[in-house]
Design an enzyme around this catalytic site. Structure first.
Site, PDB file in Angstrom:
ATOM      1  N   ASP A 188      -2.205 -23.011  10.073  1.00 23.14           N
ATOM      2  CA  ASP A 188      -2.973 -22.120   9.170  1.00 23.14           C
ATOM      3  C   ASP A 188      -2.065 -20.994   8.670  1.00 23.14           C
ATOM      4  O   ASP A 188      -2.123 -20.590   7.513  1.00 23.14           O
ATOM      5  CB  ASP A 188      -4.172 -21.497   9.908  1.00 23.14           C
ATOM      6  CG  ASP A 188      -5.161 -22.531  10.385  1.00 23.14           C
ATOM      7  OD1 ASP A 188      -6.244 -22.634   9.818  1.00 23.14           O
ATOM      8  OD2 ASP A 188      -4.826 -23.253  11.349  1.00 23.14           O
TER       9      ASP A 188
ATOM     10  N   GLY B 161      -3.157 -26.892  13.134  1.00 25.48           N
ATOM     11  CA  GLY B 161      -3.735 -25.543  13.022  1.00 25.48           C
ATOM     12  C   GLY B 161      -3.494 -24.669  14.247  1.00 25.48           C
ATOM     13  O   GLY B 161      -2.949 -23.562  14.122  1.00 25.48           O
TER      14      GLY B 161
ATOM     15  N   HIS C  81      -7.717 -20.753  17.826  1.00 25.31           N
ATOM     16  CA  HIS C  81      -6.884 -20.004  16.880  1.00 25.31           C
ATOM     17  C   HIS C  81      -7.760 -19.329  15.808  1.00 25.31           C
ATOM     18  O   HIS C  81      -7.360 -19.228  14.655  1.00 25.31           O
ATOM     19  CB  HIS C  81      -5.857 -20.941  16.246  1.00 25.31           C
ATOM     20  CG  HIS C  81      -6.462 -22.131  15.562  1.00 25.31           C
ATOM     21  ND1 HIS C  81      -7.273 -23.033  16.207  1.00 25.31           N
ATOM     22  CD2 HIS C  81      -6.392 -22.557  14.279  1.00 25.31           C
ATOM     23  CE1 HIS C  81      -7.662 -23.958  15.348  1.00 25.31           C
ATOM     24  NE2 HIS C  81      -7.147 -23.685  14.164  1.00 25.31           N
TER      25      HIS C  81
ATOM     26  N   HIS D   2     -11.325 -28.666  10.313  1.00 24.70           N
ATOM     27  CA  HIS D   2     -11.469 -28.662  11.768  1.00 24.70           C
ATOM     28  C   HIS D   2     -11.994 -30.020  12.215  1.00 24.70           C
ATOM     29  O   HIS D   2     -12.511 -30.805  11.405  1.00 24.70           O
ATOM     30  CB  HIS D   2     -12.398 -27.521  12.190  1.00 24.70           C
ATOM     31  CG  HIS D   2     -11.716 -26.182  12.074  1.00 24.70           C
ATOM     32  ND1 HIS D   2     -12.390 -25.006  11.872  1.00 24.70           N
ATOM     33  CD2 HIS D   2     -10.398 -25.861  12.118  1.00 24.70           C
ATOM     34  CE1 HIS D   2     -11.514 -24.010  11.809  1.00 24.70           C
ATOM     35  NE2 HIS D   2     -10.306 -24.514  11.954  1.00 24.70           N
TER      36      HIS D   2
ATOM     37  N   ASP E 116      -6.217 -16.920  13.436  1.00 24.94           N
ATOM     38  CA  ASP E 116      -5.404 -17.517  12.363  1.00 24.94           C
ATOM     39  C   ASP E 116      -6.298 -17.987  11.214  1.00 24.94           C
ATOM     40  O   ASP E 116      -5.946 -17.889  10.036  1.00 24.94           O
ATOM     41  CB  ASP E 116      -4.612 -18.728  12.882  1.00 24.94           C
ATOM     42  CG  ASP E 116      -3.609 -18.365  13.948  1.00 24.94           C
ATOM     43  OD1 ASP E 116      -3.723 -17.274  14.530  1.00 24.94           O
ATOM     44  OD2 ASP E 116      -2.698 -19.177  14.220  1.00 24.94           O
TER      45      ASP E 116
ATOM     46  N   ARG F 156      -8.689 -14.530   4.879  1.00 23.41           N
ATOM     47  CA  ARG F 156      -8.467 -13.172   4.357  1.00 23.41           C
ATOM     48  C   ARG F 156      -7.438 -13.190   3.237  1.00 23.41           C
ATOM     49  O   ARG F 156      -7.619 -12.547   2.192  1.00 23.41           O
ATOM     50  CB  ARG F 156      -8.005 -12.245   5.491  1.00 23.41           C
ATOM     51  CG  ARG F 156      -7.688 -10.856   5.014  1.00 23.41           C
ATOM     52  CD  ARG F 156      -7.226  -9.904   6.107  1.00 23.41           C
ATOM     53  NE  ARG F 156      -6.751  -8.680   5.482  1.00 23.41           N
ATOM     54  CZ  ARG F 156      -5.532  -8.502   5.023  1.00 23.41           C
ATOM     55  NH1 ARG F 156      -4.626  -9.452   5.162  1.00 23.41           N
ATOM     56  NH2 ARG F 156      -5.196  -7.372   4.427  1.00 23.41           N
TER      57      ARG F 156
ATOM     58  N   ASP G 102     -15.209 -25.178  10.743  1.00 26.51           N
ATOM     59  CA  ASP G 102     -16.372 -25.533  11.554  1.00 26.51           C
ATOM     60  C   ASP G 102     -17.077 -24.266  12.033  1.00 26.51           C
ATOM     61  O   ASP G 102     -16.530 -23.523  12.857  1.00 26.51           O
ATOM     62  CB  ASP G 102     -15.891 -26.362  12.756  1.00 26.51           C
ATOM     63  CG  ASP G 102     -17.037 -26.800  13.643  1.00 26.51           C
ATOM     64  OD1 ASP G 102     -18.194 -26.377  13.429  1.00 26.51           O
ATOM     65  OD2 ASP G 102     -16.772 -27.578  14.584  1.00 26.51           O
TER      66      ASP G 102
HETATM   67  O1  LIG Z   1      -7.148 -26.250  13.092  1.00 27.24           O
HETATM   68  C1  LIG Z   1      -7.048 -26.485  11.919  1.00 27.24           C
HETATM   69  C2  LIG Z   1      -7.311 -25.436  10.920  1.00 27.24           C
HETATM   70  O2  LIG Z   1      -7.653 -24.198  11.462  1.00 27.24           O
HETATM   71  C3  LIG Z   1      -6.677 -27.815  11.433  1.00 27.24           C
HETATM   72  O3  LIG Z   1      -5.559 -28.285  12.123  1.00 27.24           O
HETATM   73  P1  LIG Z   1      -5.294 -29.843  12.203  1.00 27.24           P
HETATM   74  O4  LIG Z   1      -5.325 -30.382  10.826  1.00 27.24           O
HETATM   75  O5  LIG Z   1      -3.928 -29.992  12.803  1.00 27.24           O
HETATM   76  O6  LIG Z   1      -6.377 -30.423  13.073  1.00 27.24           O
END
Ligand SMILES: O=C(CO)COP(=O)(O)O
Length: 137
Positions: A62, A57, A89, A10, A92, A98, A82
């Site tokens: 994801d 992501g 999301h 993140h 996701d 999971r 994070d």
């Molecule tokens: O959001 C993410 C994982 O949940 C990471 O996505 P990015 O690598 O595109 O920032």
């Protein structure tokens, strides 16, 4: 034996993941690397290694990595998520974590665990195969 490794971070964790990946570049270079979009771009720039980039992501990256787990083509996930900032999301993210448990996939969610995982003697031991759950299908 070459593994397929997924690396994801993140936004507030990207610098940590890049720093960690630089430290472990020699090991990472022996494997196929895949990542969510933004993380993958930063990693390939920082490491000078090929990284297959899925969608970002929030746009489904994801879930694409989750599909690799379900299909049995991913060997480990390094996911510096994070815990202090909400993600649009989040479902996701939860779904991806999971599936790691569903399929007994090694997953490191922070740098301390990532260090242990990648330096484990089992990590590149060709005699070691993780136990695959049998769901009878
Ligand atoms: O959001 C993410 C994982 O949940 C990471 O996505 P990015 O690598 O595109 O920032």
């Amino acid at each position: 034996m070459q593994k397929t490794l997924a690396l994801v971070a993140h936004d507030h964790k990207k610098a940590d993941l890049i720093g960690w990946a630089k430290q472990h570049k020699a090991v990472l270079a022996r494997h196929k690397l895949v990542a969510t979009g933004t993380t993958g771009g930063l990693l390939s720039d920082a490491l000078g290694l090929p990284v297959h980039k899925f969608k970002s992501g929030p746009l489904g990256g994801d879930q694409q990595i989750g599909a690799l787990i379900a299909e049995g083509t991913l060997d480990a996930l390094f996911f510096f998520w994070d815990p202090l900032n909400p993600a649009p999301h989040d479902p996701d993210v939860k779904a991806l974590l999971r599936l790691c448990s569903v399929w007994n996939l090694p997953v490191a969610c922070n740098e301390a665990t990532a260090d242990l995982m990648i330096t484990s003697p089992l990590f590149e031991d060709t005699q070691h195969a993780r136990k695959l759950p049998d769901y009878g299908k």
